[in-house]
Design a protein around this motif. Structure first.
Motif, PDB file in Angstrom:
ATOM      1  N   MET A  25      42.760 -19.123  12.245  1.00  0.00           N
ATOM      2  CA  MET A  25      41.837 -19.944  13.036  1.00  0.00           C
ATOM      3  C   MET A  25      41.340 -21.175  12.272  1.00  0.00           C
ATOM      4  N   GLU A  26      41.931 -21.467  11.127  1.00  0.00           N
ATOM      5  CA  GLU A  26      41.537 -22.669  10.387  1.00  0.00           C
ATOM      6  C   GLU A  26      42.057 -23.900  11.112  1.00  0.00           C
ATOM      7  N   LEU A  49      36.455 -18.496  22.219  1.00  0.00           N
ATOM      8  CA  LEU A  49      36.959 -17.667  21.121  1.00  0.00           C
ATOM      9  C   LEU A  49      36.475 -16.237  21.312  1.00  0.00           C
ATOM     10  N   TYR A  50      37.387 -15.279  21.113  1.00  0.00           N
ATOM     11  CA  TYR A  50      37.071 -13.871  21.303  1.00  0.00           C
ATOM     12  C   TYR A  50      37.612 -13.030  20.157  1.00  0.00           C
ATOM     13  N   ALA A  51      36.995 -11.871  20.016  1.00  0.00           N
ATOM     14  CA  ALA A  51      37.534 -10.817  19.160  1.00  0.00           C
ATOM     15  C   ALA A  51      38.275  -9.871  20.092  1.00  0.00           C
ATOM     16  N   LEU A  52      39.555  -9.689  19.829  1.00  0.00           N
ATOM     17  CA  LEU A  52      40.380  -8.806  20.642  1.00  0.00           C
ATOM     18  C   LEU A  52      40.931  -7.689  19.777  1.00  0.00           C
ATOM     19  N   ASP A  53      41.066  -6.522  20.362  1.00  0.00           N
ATOM     20  CA  ASP A  53      41.776  -5.417  19.722  1.00  0.00           C
ATOM     21  C   ASP A  53      43.156  -5.423  20.347  1.00  0.00           C
ATOM     22  N   ILE A  54      44.163  -5.776  19.536  1.00  0.00           N
ATOM     23  CA  ILE A  54      45.539  -5.860  20.020  1.00  0.00           C
ATOM     24  C   ILE A  54      46.356  -4.793  19.297  1.00  0.00           C
ATOM     25  N   VAL A  55      46.931  -3.875  20.069  1.00  0.00           N
ATOM     26  CA  VAL A  55      47.782  -2.834  19.502  1.00  0.00           C
ATOM     27  C   VAL A  55      49.134  -3.458  19.216  1.00  0.00           C
ATOM     28  N   PRO A  56      49.718  -3.328  18.039  1.00  0.00           N
ATOM     29  CA  PRO A  56      49.298  -2.553  16.878  1.00  0.00           C
ATOM     30  C   PRO A  56      48.592  -3.389  15.807  1.00  0.00           C
ATOM     31  N   GLU A  57      48.210  -4.641  16.098  1.00  0.00           N
ATOM     32  CA  GLU A  57      47.642  -5.534  15.085  1.00  0.00           C
ATOM     33  C   GLU A  57      46.227  -5.176  14.657  1.00  0.00           C
ATOM     34  N   GLY A  58      45.415  -4.698  15.572  1.00  0.00           N
ATOM     35  CA  GLY A  58      44.009  -4.443  15.282  1.00  0.00           C
ATOM     36  C   GLY A  58      43.158  -5.617  15.724  1.00  0.00           C
ATOM     37  N   LEU A  59      42.066  -5.850  15.009  1.00  0.00           N
ATOM     38  CA  LEU A  59      41.112  -6.899  15.362  1.00  0.00           C
ATOM     39  C   LEU A  59      41.704  -8.285  15.111  1.00  0.00           C
ATOM     40  N   VAL A  60      41.661  -9.126  16.143  1.00  0.00           N
ATOM     41  CA  VAL A  60      42.183 -10.492  16.072  1.00  0.00           C
ATOM     42  C   VAL A  60      41.123 -11.428  16.638  1.00  0.00           C
ATOM     43  N   LEU A  61      40.822 -12.508  15.924  1.00  0.00           N
ATOM     44  CA  LEU A  61      39.944 -13.563  16.438  1.00  0.00           C
ATOM     45  C   LEU A  61      40.848 -14.686  16.912  1.00  0.00           C
ATOM     46  N   ILE A  62      40.675 -15.105  18.184  1.00  0.00           N
ATOM     47  CA  ILE A  62      41.625 -16.047  18.758  1.00  0.00           C
ATOM     48  C   ILE A  62      41.013 -16.760  19.969  1.00  0.00           C
ATOM     49  N   GLU A  78      44.389 -21.503  15.880  1.00  0.00           N
ATOM     50  CA  GLU A  78      44.064 -22.912  15.646  1.00  0.00           C
ATOM     51  C   GLU A  78      44.967 -23.558  14.612  1.00  0.00           C
ATOM     52  N   ASN A  79      45.806 -22.786  13.933  1.00  0.00           N
ATOM     53  CA  ASN A  79      46.591 -23.332  12.825  1.00  0.00           C
ATOM     54  C   ASN A  79      48.019 -23.688  13.204  1.00  0.00           C
ATOM     55  N   GLY A  80      48.299 -23.812  14.493  1.00  0.00           N
ATOM     56  CA  GLY A  80      49.614 -24.286  14.917  1.00  0.00           C
ATOM     57  C   GLY A  80      50.639 -23.210  15.192  1.00  0.00           C
ATOM     58  N   GLN A  81      50.288 -21.943  15.063  1.00  0.00           N
ATOM     59  CA  GLN A  81      51.233 -20.885  15.415  1.00  0.00           C
ATOM     60  C   GLN A  81      51.493 -20.935  16.917  1.00  0.00           C
ATOM     61  N   PRO A  82      52.694 -20.529  17.352  1.00  0.00           N
ATOM     62  CA  PRO A  82      52.980 -20.554  18.795  1.00  0.00           C
ATOM     63  C   PRO A  82      52.033 -19.625  19.554  1.00  0.00           C
ATOM     64  N   PRO A  83      51.689 -19.982  20.784  1.00  0.00           N
ATOM     65  CA  PRO A  83      50.806 -19.115  21.577  1.00  0.00           C
ATOM     66  C   PRO A  83      51.508 -17.810  21.950  1.00  0.00           C
ATOM     67  N   ARG A  84      50.690 -16.799  22.219  1.00  0.00           N
ATOM     68  CA  ARG A  84      51.194 -15.505  22.682  1.00  0.00           C
ATOM     69  C   ARG A  84      50.709 -15.304  24.105  1.00  0.00           C
ATOM     70  N   HIS A  85      51.507 -14.628  24.915  1.00  0.00           N
ATOM     71  CA  HIS A  85      51.181 -14.428  26.324  1.00  0.00           C
ATOM     72  C   HIS A  85      51.071 -12.931  26.627  1.00  0.00           C
ATOM     73  N   TYR A  86      50.022 -12.576  27.379  1.00  0.00           N
ATOM     74  CA  TYR A  86      49.801 -11.193  27.786  1.00  0.00           C
ATOM     75  C   TYR A  86      49.416 -11.176  29.265  1.00  0.00           C
TER      76      TYR A  86
END
Length: 106
Positions: A25-26, A49-62, A78-86
């Motif tokens: 998120m930098e 911005l939310y804190a999500l629990d994503i299986v199997p990653e765990g806690l994710v701020l996104i 926020e650091n340019g990684q491709p978006p994920r869709h759910y």
């Protein structure tokens, strides 16, 4: 676990405080920042911005974007990684709360 003193004006019922462990998120939230999450605000609103629990990653701020046309959430770091869709009803994706404050070094 560690202890951090939170000013009274930032403390409220339902507060969860976590420490950011990665750089996803930098520059918005820096690595090692303390993040306040309001566990009472779990309904996902687009652009927030939310804190999500994503299986199997765990806690994710996104950052969450709501794509109503395709009935899915778009999760964007926020650091340019491709978006994920759910899909809206995706199993293994749980909102833990909305990010409401950040304490970090500049």
């Amino acid at each position: 676990m560690e202890t951090v003193t939170i000013p009274d004006r930032l403390h409220f019922p339902g507060l969860l405080v976590v420490r950011m462990e990665d750089a996803s998120m930098e520059p918005v939230i820096r690595r090692h920042a303390f993040v306040g999450i309001d566990r009472r605000r779990t309904t996902l609103a687009s652009g927030e911005l939310y804190a999500l629990d994503i299986v199997p990653e765990g806690l994710v701020l996104i950052r969450v974007m709501v794509d109503t046309e395709n009935r899915r959430y778009v999760l964007q770091s926020e650091n340019g990684q491709p978006p994920r869709h759910y899909p809206f009803a995706a199993p293994g994706l749980t909102s833990l709360g909305r990010v409401v404050w950040v304490i970090q070094e500049l």
